[in-house]
Write an enzyme that holds these catalytic residues in place. Sequence first.
Site, mmCIF file in Angstrom:
data_model
loop_
_atom_site.group_PDB
_atom_site.id
_atom_site.type_symbol
_atom_site.label_atom_id
_atom_site.label_comp_id
_atom_site.label_asym_id
_atom_site.label_seq_id
_atom_site.Cartn_x
_atom_site.Cartn_y
_atom_site.Cartn_z
ATOM 1 N N LEU A 61 0.739 -1.614 -0.307
ATOM 2 C CA LEU A 61 -0.446 -0.215 0.003
ATOM 3 C C LEU A 61 1.109 1.408 0.464
ATOM 4 C CD1 LEU A 61 -2.998 -0.852 2.239
ATOM 5 C CD2 LEU A 61 -3.191 -1.386 0.126
ATOM 6 N N ASP A 62 0.508 2.468 -0.872
ATOM 7 C CA ASP A 62 1.356 3.508 -0.541
ATOM 8 C C ASP A 62 0.948 4.207 0.667
ATOM 9 O OD1 ASP A 62 1.402 3.532 -3.121
ATOM 10 O OD2 ASP A 62 -0.273 4.504 -3.681
ATOM 11 N N ARG A 63 2.062 4.790 1.034
ATOM 12 C CA ARG A 63 2.482 5.552 2.017
ATOM 13 C C ARG A 63 1.411 5.864 3.158
ATOM 14 N NH1 ARG A 63 5.139 9.312 4.618
ATOM 15 N NH2 ARG A 63 6.354 10.106 2.355
#
Length: 390
Positions: free
Chosen positions: A92-94
């Site tokens: 997942l993106d940060r």
Amino acid sequence: MWPDWGGYPGCLHANCPSVLQNNDFLRNTVHRHEPPVTAQPIQILVEDDEVVVVDKPSSLPVHPCGRFRHNTVIFILGKEHDLKELHTIHRLDRMTSGVLMFAKTAEVSKRIDEQVRERQLEKEYVCRVVGEFPEHEVVCEEPILVVSYKVGVCRVDPKGKFCKTIFQRLSYNGKTSVVKCLPRTGRMHQIRVHLQYLGHPIVNDPIYNMDAWGPDRGKAGKIDKTDEELLKALVEEHCSKQSLDILGISEEDLNSSAGDKDCGNSSDCTKSALADPIKENSCPAEDTEDPERDTKDPERNDIAACLLNSGSNLEMLEKKPELGSCENQDGQTGEKSSEEKDPLCVECKITRRDPSPQELVMYLHALRYKGAEFEYCSKMPEWAMEDWEE
């Protein structure tokens, strides 16, 4: 034993006072300045013999990358829960929160990875977007092109890769809408880029809901900037807000080709950000600033935010230490104790305010992941409730 070259091998100084002898021990000690992350704990949803499933908080990267090491999901799970040697199944993106799966063995990782490649894994996200999203189902199939891996920016472009996202509105509170997102492909920032294209960017998206995209903020692909101009505008906007950490890049990254110029006045910053687009030496980043209150304050000192890691700037900070501090939200200037400062580190001389909890959250959440033999869900985030107001 090393020959007597007048210095140790690789020494950059012609008159090095020491010569390494046999059995000498050389140690180089550095310290790391990691960007701030949320203090929200990582909730373990499922743990069995095969997988570990967690509810990832926003602002935490999945694994060590770029400027992050300790403040990562992998590191925290190992240190606080003794969960080590985990295999990353997906990322997942940060700034995206929600369901995140890890395999405990290579066999399990391979099995689930095959489902991912064959698109048998169903993913469901929720987000809060600007404006009144259409009530009917919306399907967006615009191709997406990566503008910069280093900064982490994409846009819709005919030369991009095929993408497909299905959107369905869940609620509308008169200002913003909660939308269910079903990505059928897994491109970088796919949901966020498609929402921007539709004219409904995520409310607090620090990349795709910024002034740098122009008055329409990228709606229908209208940008009116070259890729380099777009990146320069994004970097300058975050520089002015002292929020370069949001982009996952530092002053040192920008300085790789910028010399001692101020990043707000030189296109070299953007050239540096565009350099080496394939080597992802930092996580494609996305952090949060409230776009409705991100107006420039003419009285604010933005010099410290754009100081680059060069000799001239180090000398400037030594002569004018007030440039290395900025006012926090209470109007008080923060100071670090001398014991915490490294005289050779520019970062040590810059004191930035701590972000508020709201600034470390983006309204995009991975709600559910379903495969052939499993289904994992998390609770609906607070900001996605129908009666929620900011």
